[in-house]
Design a protein around this motif. Structure first.
Motif, PDB file in Angstrom:
ATOM      1  N   PHE B 285      42.283  35.332  65.213  1.00  0.00           N
ATOM      2  CA  PHE B 285      43.093  36.498  64.851  1.00  0.00           C
ATOM      3  C   PHE B 285      44.106  36.779  65.951  1.00  0.00           C
ATOM      4  O   PHE B 285      43.769  36.882  67.128  1.00  0.00           O
ATOM      5  CB  PHE B 285      42.188  37.724  64.650  1.00  0.00           C
ATOM      6  N   ARG B 286      45.357  36.918  65.548  1.00  0.00           N
ATOM      7  CA  ARG B 286      46.374  37.389  66.467  1.00  0.00           C
ATOM      8  C   ARG B 286      46.548  38.900  66.327  1.00  0.00           C
ATOM      9  O   ARG B 286      46.918  39.573  67.268  1.00  0.00           O
ATOM     10  CB  ARG B 286      47.688  36.663  66.201  1.00  0.00           C
ATOM     11  N   GLN B 307      48.994  45.457  59.789  1.00  0.00           N
ATOM     12  CA  GLN B 307      49.410  44.062  59.713  1.00  0.00           C
ATOM     13  C   GLN B 307      48.297  43.157  60.224  1.00  0.00           C
ATOM     14  O   GLN B 307      47.641  43.465  61.225  1.00  0.00           O
ATOM     15  CB  GLN B 307      50.673  43.841  60.529  1.00  0.00           C
ATOM     16  N   VAL B 308      48.109  42.054  59.531  1.00  0.00           N
ATOM     17  CA  VAL B 308      47.091  41.074  59.917  1.00  0.00           C
ATOM     18  C   VAL B 308      47.765  39.721  60.061  1.00  0.00           C
ATOM     19  O   VAL B 308      48.530  39.308  59.189  1.00  0.00           O
ATOM     20  CB  VAL B 308      45.961  40.987  58.871  1.00  0.00           C
ATOM     21  N   SER B 309      47.480  39.033  61.168  1.00  0.00           N
ATOM     22  CA  SER B 309      47.989  37.687  61.406  1.00  0.00           C
ATOM     23  C   SER B 309      46.820  36.844  61.896  1.00  0.00           C
ATOM     24  O   SER B 309      46.212  37.160  62.916  1.00  0.00           O
ATOM     25  CB  SER B 309      49.110  37.713  62.443  1.00  0.00           C
ATOM     26  N   VAL B 310      46.519  35.809  61.141  1.00  0.00           N
ATOM     27  CA  VAL B 310      45.323  35.021  61.464  1.00  0.00           C
ATOM     28  C   VAL B 310      45.586  33.557  61.144  1.00  0.00           C
ATOM     29  O   VAL B 310      46.349  33.217  60.236  1.00  0.00           O
ATOM     30  CB  VAL B 310      44.098  35.547  60.674  1.00  0.00           C
ATOM     31  N   ASP B 311      44.962  32.687  61.948  1.00  0.00           N
ATOM     32  CA  ASP B 311      44.988  31.241  61.715  1.00  0.00           C
ATOM     33  C   ASP B 311      43.594  30.792  61.312  1.00  0.00           C
ATOM     34  O   ASP B 311      42.616  31.135  61.993  1.00  0.00           O
ATOM     35  CB  ASP B 311      45.417  30.482  62.974  1.00  0.00           C
ATOM     36  N   GLU B 347      51.008  30.720  54.672  1.00  0.00           N
ATOM     37  CA  GLU B 347      52.410  30.483  54.937  1.00  0.00           C
ATOM     38  C   GLU B 347      52.692  28.992  54.800  1.00  0.00           C
ATOM     39  O   GLU B 347      51.809  28.150  54.927  1.00  0.00           O
ATOM     40  CB  GLU B 347      52.766  30.955  56.346  1.00  0.00           C
ATOM     41  N   HIS B 356      48.082  29.360  58.183  1.00  0.00           N
ATOM     42  CA  HIS B 356      48.517  30.616  58.794  1.00  0.00           C
ATOM     43  C   HIS B 356      48.604  31.674  57.702  1.00  0.00           C
ATOM     44  O   HIS B 356      49.180  31.432  56.645  1.00  0.00           O
ATOM     45  CB  HIS B 356      49.872  30.449  59.472  1.00  0.00           C
ATOM     46  N   TYR B 357      48.039  32.836  57.994  1.00  0.00           N
ATOM     47  CA  TYR B 357      48.108  33.945  57.047  1.00  0.00           C
ATOM     48  C   TYR B 357      48.692  35.149  57.753  1.00  0.00           C
ATOM     49  O   TYR B 357      48.294  35.479  58.873  1.00  0.00           O
ATOM     50  CB  TYR B 357      46.714  34.293  56.501  1.00  0.00           C
ATOM     51  N   GLN B 358      49.618  35.780  57.054  1.00  0.00           N
ATOM     52  CA  GLN B 358      50.192  37.012  57.577  1.00  0.00           C
ATOM     53  C   GLN B 358      50.352  37.969  56.408  1.00  0.00           C
ATOM     54  O   GLN B 358      51.068  37.685  55.455  1.00  0.00           O
ATOM     55  CB  GLN B 358      51.561  36.718  58.225  1.00  0.00           C
TER      56      GLN B 358
END
Lengths: 557, 726
Positions: B285-286, B307-311, B347, B356-358
């Protein structure tokens, strides 16, 4: 006399032989010379002049003239020296002590030794951690030091990298079995492609714990005593837990085979080695039981769990025993171990206690007090809430905390008198000195190799602070055991080439110490001359024999 | 004449000497040849050749046969050649000293000797080659050679033991050629490959063994760790070529066992099957960084927080990722939960192995109110067939704080209803603090500081809310504007006193709040008894300490205080429980005369006699003792070992243990096998805990002061003892 008789017989035989007079005279002279050389070979005459100084080096020889062949020095010759120099070949204390009186001079100091020495406990109990400290000089090279258990598994390692040449590293393990074990330290110096590897032995005696019998007598149940009781049970200790809420309301539990049928727990003939009592129990004790407490503290070991709001009578008892307690506010001590929950002092502090008799927390709060002596093993536990260590994941630290308290309480109930090995690195074919209070000066007990070989007898040596001593000269490396009545004492004799760097360090330190302590020679002794070298005599004898054979070879056909 | 006689005699002597020396030369050559030839068998000591030379030279010197004197020479001639008529001795005498008959015989002898020489009959005039010096020297050389060669000779007493368990000559049976064809599962996308008997493959691979033996057998079996598999052949029995196909899902090892008639021949070599397990997807998780996010109902301020940014990564491919949401609405006992599951779209910049998910948490889908909470986590699955690996991420909480809990008409007397929701907050703070400490190494210093101060801000919020339960006088100092930005927490503790100043000087209510009590106000009345208030005050103190440590970026130091606060809060929770009397039950009144007057003798409390359980350590110690004593582990021992918790958790350890057990079973006399098994069991044995024990050595006799005290005590007891001075 034999040589004279043989020479006479030879001469007579020659006189009876055929030949000219000149030949017989020559033969007689030759035979006489041969037998004279035989006698000289057996009793070499001291015709060479004595030395005034010599260098003790290598094989204990004289090397004042490098061009001459080395010869061992006789004690009388050493005594005649003005001084002996000790160069690179430092000697150990035993070898220097055996020298006749001669002044020692150290002429050279090694610039820097490359080698390792280690400090570790030779004997521990099962459950204790084995911690060792390795120090030495890596010589500027990267060295990996690995501790291997007796079965060859790697249990710990450390890397000593330059630039610091001298290093001190800590390694550790917890032995899992009782017995005589040989750990090893492996030193890998250099890069992976060209690493130099050598292993050194590390003997450890792991003793199976002799479990005491413990009584835990409480006035009320609690988390602390429940945790203590659980630890006793899981440790296999024969224990009895008596919870006495009222004189008539008693609950008894027995663990690990202990017979709990004893009605009076304070009976001096009871099975218990350690009696742990709750201070709140004081009001329930009868007068007779209170009187028995003094005997128990002398013959066994008595440990009080001093709780908050302890009865007045108990405090008076403590004061009468010379261990007065003063009331304070209960405080939480900072964590003793890592992030362990803090302990809580129960609101009492010792009065007039010696610092060495108290164990305190990191902030100086007294936690445990046990002055004690051989006839008075009495202790007070002044903390609570150690049970939270178990639930917080510090169960091993809980065990070590209480083990340290038990060790202090039971320190006078050991089975064997201490025995000390004088040398830190006993080696094969070197003097080994053992000292112990129970040694017999007249007839030292032999040491027996554990591989079944013949025992090694010793001789009495000078007493030390630890008692009478005995010296032995074991011929082989390995485990040895001292045969004595009250228990076994095992130790390890290292091979002669083990720990070379450590050996050099020991020899250097002991040489320096002995050099400053030795006296000079007596000046009124006459300087003895040196005997003729045997090999030259033998060579001349062989030549004469060859000459004889050559002259008489025709008669051999 | 005389000269010719002498010359003839010298010729005869020369012939004899040459013949004698040739023998010695032959011996020397034979010694050299033997040295060179036997060097091929093994290294010979360098001193052996000079020793041979010494022996040969000594024999030469001591051998007088090859250099006879004149009389001996004549005697030898007479013995060898009858033509000389035993008269060679006459050649040594001067003719003048001989009688006429002797002189005549002498002439005949001279002529005979000359004839012998001219005819070449003296070519064989030489000493015997088997004379004693030569034989002795040859024997010495041979003995010396055997002495040096003896240790290098093979030990004929050692039997060439076959490696087969059955005792059959297994050395004759071996694998001539073996190929394994590995077909990884289709979903991995890996190409097939071939290997030898040692196999390394991904999980679920289909492996085909093709084994060619050097001799035909009637059957071939694969002895794996736990089971056996039979090979098959397409040829008539007995056959050399065998094959087997297996699908392997776990690390294993195997041996081959062949059947010849009724005998089984074991090929003892063990081969490994290393399986690389297909791991479940992993999350990185970023955003968000914290597990708990507090947002406002006002959506304008919450967008960045949602906002969620995860690999999501996997070793082969990520098949899909879902967002699972649970919304908790309401409070007290009227909490309602709604669950939702949303498939996420990755993405385009990623790959099958790394997605990658955002996205933003879709709170707009739900009617969120103040006091609600939203829990969400991700669930990803990979493309493993037939059963995909599914992994779940950590859980996140999005919280909408409730603005006011007092002022409600039904708030009186039901404080219990609102308390439980704050208990979760302190526990969650502890979890977040521990998570922050765990990530200390992976994040930057500024990030660490920011998160620590964020936690400090939340801890302060919690402390202020609890402070309200103690009445206005405690919360007035801690009043705080909750609309401040979540990130600007560094000045929180500075704003507190400033806020207080504003209330103190600019607001009448603030003066009352600062200087007076409002116990007559229903909303501010203390709802708890003094003891509970004390607990709550202790909790507040602990929260203050935690807040202080978190503010100065010391989260580890704040943990004990947080635990203390939680503990006190739990105690408050216990204190605020309401116990109601059961309706319909009227207990009889107590008879005080009978109270505590029961007969205890009839009571027999059970005697608890408990012993400690040996545990896994006991099992291993017993097995180690038997193993070191020479006994072999039984099948029950093997089963017990496989049941150990440490062995169950590690498949590699299971295989290693199985191999060691099998080796010891198949080779009972193999000391190395037993040693390896012992070492492995020792490694598995748990270390013993510290135990109470008696010391093995008695301590020294105490301190000198103690000795003096003992002497004094003894003198007090026996005043007549003249040996003790006071």
């Amino acid at each position: 006399m034999l040589c004279a008789a043989a020479a006479t017989a030879s001469v007579l035989l020659i006189l009876r032989a055929r030949g000219t007079v000149l030949q017989r005279i020559a033969s007689a002279v030759l035979q006489g010379a041969i037998w004279a050389l035989v006698w000289i070979l057996w009793q070499p005459p001291a015709l060479l002049p004595p030395h005034h100084s010599a260098a003790l080096d290598g094989a204990f020889t004289e090397t004042d003239d490098p061009a001459r062949p080395v010869q061992p020095l006789a004690p009388a010759s050493i005594a005649s020296l003005d001084f002996a120099t000790v160069g690179s070949g430092n000697r150990e204390r035993g070898a220097l002590r055996d020298l006749p009186p001669v002044r020692l001079h150290i002429v050279s100091e090694p610039a820097g030794e490359i080698g390792w020495s280690v400090d570790w406990p030779r004997e521990i109990q099962l459950g204790d951690a084995l911690s060792l400290s390795v120090s030495g000089d890596s010589g500027g090279a990267t060295t990996r030091v690995t501790l291997e258990d007796p079965f060859g598994n790697t249990v710990d390692n450390a890397l000593v990298a330059p630039p610091g040449n001298k290093a001190r590293i800590q390694l550790g393990d917890t032995p899992k079995l009782a017995g005589h074990w040989l750990y090893h330290l492996r030193f890998e110096t250099g890069s992976e492609d060209a690493a130099q590897v050598h292993r050194e032995p590390l003997p450890v005696v792991v003793r199976a714990p002799e479990r005491p019998a413990v009584l835990l007598w409480l006035a009320r149940p609690g988390f602390e005593t429940a945790a203590l009781s659980r630890w006793l049970r899981q440790s296999g200790v024969a224990a009895a837990v008596v919870t006495q809420l009222a004189p008539q309301i008693v609950r008894r539990e027995a663990f690990n085979g202990l017979d709990s049928s004893t009605r009076n727990p304070l009976d001096s003939d009871g099975p218990f080695d350690l009696l742990i009592l709750d201070s709140h129990l004081w009001t329930q004790l009868t007068a007779a039981q209170r009187q028995q407490l003094n005997d128990l503290a002398a013959r066994k070991s008595l440990l009080w769990l001093v709780g908050a709001d302890s009865p007045r009578g108990f405090l008076d008892y403590a004061r009468d025993r010379g261990m007065a307690l003063a009331s304070t506010a209960p405080v939480e001590t900072p964590a003793l171990v890592g992030d362990a929950p803090p302990l809580l002092s129960t609101g009492y502090r010792p009065v007039g206690a010696a610092p060495e008799d108290i164990r305190t927390g990191t902030d100086g709060t007294p936690l445990y007090w046990s002055p004690g002596g051989p006839g008075r093993s009495l202790g007070f536990v002044l903390f609570d809430r150690s049970y939270r260590w178990i639930t917080a994941g510090f169960a091993p630290d809980f065990a070590r905390l209480w083990k340290s308290v038990f060790e202090r309480q039971l320190r006078y109930r050991g089975g064997r008198t201490p025995i000390a090995v004088q040398s830190p690195l006993p080696r094969a074919r070197q003097r080994l000195t053992l000292c112990g209070a129970g040694f017999d000066r007249n007839q030292p007990a032999p040491i027996a190799p554990l591989d079944g070989s013949a025992p090694v007898r010793g001789s009495a040596a000078a007493d030390s602070a630890g008692g009478p001593c005995a010296s032995y000269w074991p011929q082989r490396a390995g485990w040895y055991q001292l045969e004595e009545a009250d228990g076994d004492f095992a130790f390890y004799v290292f091979p002669r080439d083990a720990w070379p760097g450590w050996q050099r360090r020991i020899a250097r330190d002991e040489t320096r110490q002995m050099a400053t302590a030795r006296l000079g020679p007596a000046t009124d002794l006459p300087a003895p001359r040196r005997p003729l070298p045997l090999h030259w005599i033998a060579l001349v004898l062989i030549g004469l024999l060859a000459l004889t054979w050559w002259r008489e070879r025709r008669s051999l056909r | 004449m005389t000269n010719s006689i002498s010359q003839n005699l010298r010729r005869a002597r020369r012939q004899w000497i040459i013949g004698g020396l040739l023998h010695h030369g032959g011996l020397a050559l034979a010694a050299v040849a033997a040295f060179v030839a036997f060097t091929a068998l093994g290294p010979l000591p360098t001193w052996l050749a000079p020793a041979f030379g010494v022996i040969v030279v000594t024999a030469l010197v001591l051998d007088g046969h090859w250099r006879p004197r004149a009389q001996t020479l004549c005697r030898l001639l007479d013995g060898r050649y009858p033509q000389l008529q035993d008269s060679s001795q006459l050649l040594l005498s001067a003719p003048e000293s001989l009688k006429p008959i002797e002189r005549l015989q002498r002439q005949r002898t001279v002529a005979a000797l000359g004839a012998l020489l001219d005819s070449g009959a003296l070519r064989s005039f030489r000493p015997r080659w088997h004379r004693s010096p030569l034989v002795n020297a040859a024997g010495a050389c041979l003995g010396l050679l055997l002495f040096t060669l003896w240790p290098q000779l093979p030990d004929k007493s050692a039997t060439a033991a076959p490696t087969a368990v059955s005792g059959n000559p297994a050395a004759a049976l071996a694998v001539a050629a073996a190929v394994t064809q590995i077909a990884p599962p289709a979903y991995t996308g890996l190409p097939p490959r071939t290997q030898a008997l040692q196999v390394s493959a991904p999980e679920g691979s289909s492996i085909t063994w093709q084994v060619d033996l050097n001799a035909p057998v009637d059957g071939l079996t694969m002895l794996a760790a736990e089971s056996e598999f039979g090979f098959r052949t397409d040829e008539a029995l007995p056959s050399r070529r065998w094959s087997l196909t297996r699908r392997v899902n776990a690390t294993d090892f195997y041996q081959l066992s062949a059947r010849r008639g009724s005998d089984d021949v074991l090929l003892p070599e063990m081969h490994n099957i290393d399986i690389a397990a297909d791991r479940a997807p992993e999350f990185a998780f970023r955003a968000p960084r914290d597990n708990v996010t507090v947002v406002n109902v006002d959506r304008d301020h919450q967008a960045a927080l949602l906002q969620v940014s995860v690999d999501v990564s996997d070793d082969f491919a990520v098949a899909g990722t879902d967002l699972l949401i649970t919304v908790a609405s309401g409070s007290g006992e009227n909490v309602q939960f709604r669950n939702d599951r949303i498939a996420l779209t990755p993405e385009k910049r990623g790959s099958e192995r790394l997605r990658h998910y955002q996205f933003a948490i879709p709170v707009h889908r739900y009617r969120i109110e103040a006091g609600d909470e939203l829990y969400w986590f991700l669930q990803a699955r990979d493309n493993q067939a037939p059963q995909a690996n599914v992994s779940k991420s950590q859980h996140f909480i999005v919280r909408w704080p409730q603005e006011e809990i007092f002022g409600l008409s039904d708030a009186e007397g039901i404080a219990v209803k609102v308390l439980p929701e704050y208990f979760r907050s302190q526990r969650q703070l502890i979890i977040d603090t521990e998570a922050l400490l765990a990530e200390r190494e992976q994040i930057s210093d500024s990030e660490f500081r920011k998160r620590s101060q964020s936690l400090a801000y939340e801890q302060n919020l919690l402390r202020m809310r609890y402070g309200r339960f103690l009445g206005e006088e405690d919360s007035a100092m801690e009043h705080h504007d909750t609309d401040e930005d979540h990130g600007a927490t560094g000045g929180d503790h500075h704003d507190g006193p400033a806020d207080h100043q504003q209330h103190e000087f600019g607001d009448a209510t603030g003066v009352v709040a600062a200087a007076g009590h409002q116990h007559d106000s229903a909303e501010n009345a203390t709802l708890f008894d003094p003891q509970t208030k004390e607990l709550l005050r202790s909790a507040l103190n602990a929260m203050w300490s935690a807040h202080r440590d978190l503010s100065i970026v010391e989260p580890r130091a704040s943990l004990p205080s947080q635990h203390t606060a939680l503990r006190y809060i739990k105690q408050v929770q216990q204190a605020t429980r309401i116990y109601l009397q059961r309706v319909g039950f009227e207990p009889p009144p107590l008879d005080e005369r009978r109270r505590l007057s029961g007969e205890h003798d009839a009571l027999t409390p059970p005697r608890v006699s408990a012993a400690r359980a040996p545990g896994e350590r006991g099992v291993l110690l017993e097995l180690l003792a038997r193993l070191r004593g020479g006994a072999n582990p039984s099948a029950e021992d093997a089963m017990a070992l496989r049941g150990l918790s440490l062995v169950r958790e590690q498949s590699q350890l299971q295989v290693q243990l199985s191999k060691a057990l099998r080796l010891v079973k198949q080779r009972p006399d193999c000391a190395d096998c037993r040693r390896e098994l012992t070492a492995l069991l020792y490694q598995l044995t748990p270390a013993p805990a510290a135990q109470p024990s008696l010391p093995s050595e008695r301590a020294a006799g105490g301190r000198f002061v103690d000795w003096l005290t003992a002497q004094r005590d003894a003198a007090d007891d026996n005043p007549d003892n003249s040996g003790v001075q006071k």
